[in-house]
Design a protein around this motif. Structure first.
Motif, PDB file in Angstrom:
ATOM      1  N   PRO A  12       0.283  -1.461  -0.217  1.00  0.00           N
ATOM      2  CA  PRO A  12      -0.161   0.125   0.081  1.00  0.00           C
ATOM      3  C   PRO A  12       1.321   0.954   0.206  1.00  0.00           C
ATOM      4  CG  PRO A  12      -0.224  -1.256   2.165  1.00  0.00           C
ATOM      5  CD  PRO A  12       0.571  -1.918   0.725  1.00  0.00           C
ATOM      6  N   TRP A 238      -4.636   3.023  -1.526  1.00  0.00           N
ATOM      7  CA  TRP A 238      -3.689   4.003  -0.447  1.00  0.00           C
ATOM      8  C   TRP A 238      -4.107   4.875   0.614  1.00  0.00           C
ATOM      9  CZ3 TRP A 238      -1.158   9.075  -1.560  1.00  0.00           C
ATOM     10  CH2 TRP A 238      -0.425   9.829  -1.075  1.00  0.00           C
ATOM     11  N   HIS A 241      -5.282   2.751   3.707  1.00  0.00           N
ATOM     12  CA  HIS A 241      -3.890   2.244   3.884  1.00  0.00           C
ATOM     13  C   HIS A 241      -3.820   3.462   4.971  1.00  0.00           C
ATOM     14  CE1 HIS A 241      -0.320   1.274   4.979  1.00  0.00           C
ATOM     15  NE2 HIS A 241       0.406   2.453   4.855  1.00  0.00           N
ATOM     16  N   SER A 244      -6.416   4.024   7.789  1.00  0.00           N
ATOM     17  CA  SER A 244      -6.497   2.648   9.120  1.00  0.00           C
ATOM     18  C   SER A 244      -4.959   2.794   9.521  1.00  0.00           C
ATOM     19  CB  SER A 244      -5.748   1.700   8.106  1.00  0.00           C
ATOM     20  OG  SER A 244      -4.480   1.398   7.875  1.00  0.00           O
TER      21      SER A 244
END
Length: 430
Positions: A12, A238, A241, A244
């Motif tokens: 990612p 992306w 990611h 998160s």
């Protein structure tokens, strides 16, 4: 045939890995979107004479743009150390597969791609992730205090740099000036690389800088590589990611106008069958964003940050440990404003051509202070200050206090590039 270096697609931090520059392709968009962009661009220019303060943007759902806290949680700045490790892995893979055969690897990328920041991490102590990904302990080469050198002085300066051990130049733009006395350092570096006098190294280079030097030294044959373009699925992976983070929060983003999903990405047919999930209506926003940003991650992130909306009460503190634990098992919801509704920067109307010279000079050198900008453009300081002030008000340039230089903004880059091309300036291929 698909390049093997793209087998690292799942990372990612660098979706798609690295590929030869000649294999880079612009993300596609629909014909409908292309026509809408063309018409919208004309209308924006017709309105460019009207002050932006007189026509504020009102989102479809009346929700405000993200606060500072919300941006840190939903769209934080990228982890450049993670991208550094991904680049090291891709370079190592390219060497093992014979795609990269030179001792010195050249990475060319458009502004805001994050390559310069990632390569800067190669030389930082404690970068175990880079070494684990196949890299070494790299020594960063920094430019001299003055770039106005003759050929002899440039050669003597390079003699003092140890290029026998692994070395890295995060951004080549910092080593030259478009001035009769500002080319010697880069010319001498390429001569040493071509003759095999330089050991293993990595040269990062802005695409605008490379556009100049690729023509100036067309026989150098550096065979540059570049990050794969951020098409819609890569952008989605992306953004997910980034959101998160360390809390594992799953981001759910839906269009403010019709509720169609932007994130999470559409699941495969097999995944839907296994989970028994109901089909969701997905928006084409990410595909259009990839085309608008020309696959540039930094530009796409800047537009994404401006397009997101969230409720003000989502600013609740998450410092408490119990609240943090709750966040790990829930999703973060936000709304997305359509691209055509965003108040993005437009080029101020001007009858003078010096605006183009100023913007082109900033991109060629990846940012400059006023004194050096005056030297490379020939625009006197008095005129320069007026032009920069106007461009700053239009969100097209910004003064970086840490670097003490002017730079084109990520959010304004698409407008700047489009106008430089329409004015007849040579532009990069990205």
């Amino acid at each position: 045939m698909k390049n093997k270096t793209n087998e690292h697609e799942a990372d990612p931090c660098l979706p798609g890995g690295l590929l030869p520059v000649e294999q880079w392709a612009l993300p596609q968009t629909s014909v409908h979107r292309s026509l809408k962009d063309a018409i919208g661009h004309v209308l924006k220019q017709l309105r460019a004479g009207v002050s932006q303060a007189e026509e504020p943007f009102e989102s479809m759902d009346q929700l405000p743009e993200l606060s500072t806290i919300q941006k840190k949680r939903l769209v934080p700045e990228p982890d450049h150390s993670g991208r550094a490790a991904a680049i090291a892995y891709s370079l190592n893979t390219a060497r093992s597969e014979g795609v990269l055969i030179r001792e010195v690897a050249c990475l060319v990328a458009p502004p805001f791609s994050g390559v310069e920041q990632a390569l800067a991490h190669f030389s930082q102590s404690g970068q175990q992730s880079v070494r684990e990904a196949g890299g070494e302990a790299w020594r960063r080469i920094r430019p001299p205090d003055t770039l106005l050198l003759d050929a002899r002085a440039a050669s003597e300066w390079w003699d003092k740099q140890d290029l026998s051990l692994p070395w890295v130049i995060p951004e080549l733009s910092n080593f030259w000036l478009r001035h009769i006395s500002g080319l010697a350092l880069v010319k001498e570096l390429f001569r040493r690389i071509a003759s095999g006098e330089a050991g293993a190294g990595i040269v990062g280079c802005s695409s605008w800088c490379w556009q100049y030097w690729g023509h100036y030294l067309e026989n150098a044959q550096m065979s540059p590589m570049t990050p794969a373009p951020m098409e819609s699925e890569r952008l989605g992976a992306w953004f997910t990611h980034l959101a998160s983070g360390s809390d594992g929060v799953s981001l759910v983003a839906r269009m403010a106008v019709d509720g169609s999903y932007v994130l999470p990405l559409p699941e495969t047919a097999d995944a839907k069958k296994e989970q028994g999930t109901r089909k969701r209506k997905h928006s084409t926003f990410l595909r259009d964003l990839a085309a608008t940003s020309r696959g540039n991650p930094g530009v796409a992130l800047a537009i994404w940050q401006r397009a997101l909306r969230a409720r003000p009460d989502d600013d609740a503190s998450v410092d408490e440990a119990d609240e943090k634990a709750k966040r790990q098992s829930r999703t973060a919801d936000c709304w997305v404003v359509p691209l055509e509704q965003l108040n993005l920067p437009t080029m101020p109307q001007s009858q003078e051509s010096i605006t183009g010279f100023v913007l082109h000079g900033l991109l060629l050198h990846n940012g400059l202070d006023a004194a050096l900008l005056e030297a490379v453009t020939g625009v006197c300081y008095h005129q320069l200050s007026h032009v920069l002030s106007r461009l700053q008000r239009a969100e097209l340039v910004v003064y970086d206090q840490s670097d003490e230089r002017w730079q084109v903004t990520a959010i304004g880059y698409p407008t700047v590039r489009r106008h430089l091309q329409s004015w007849g300036f040579p532009v990069d291929q990205f």
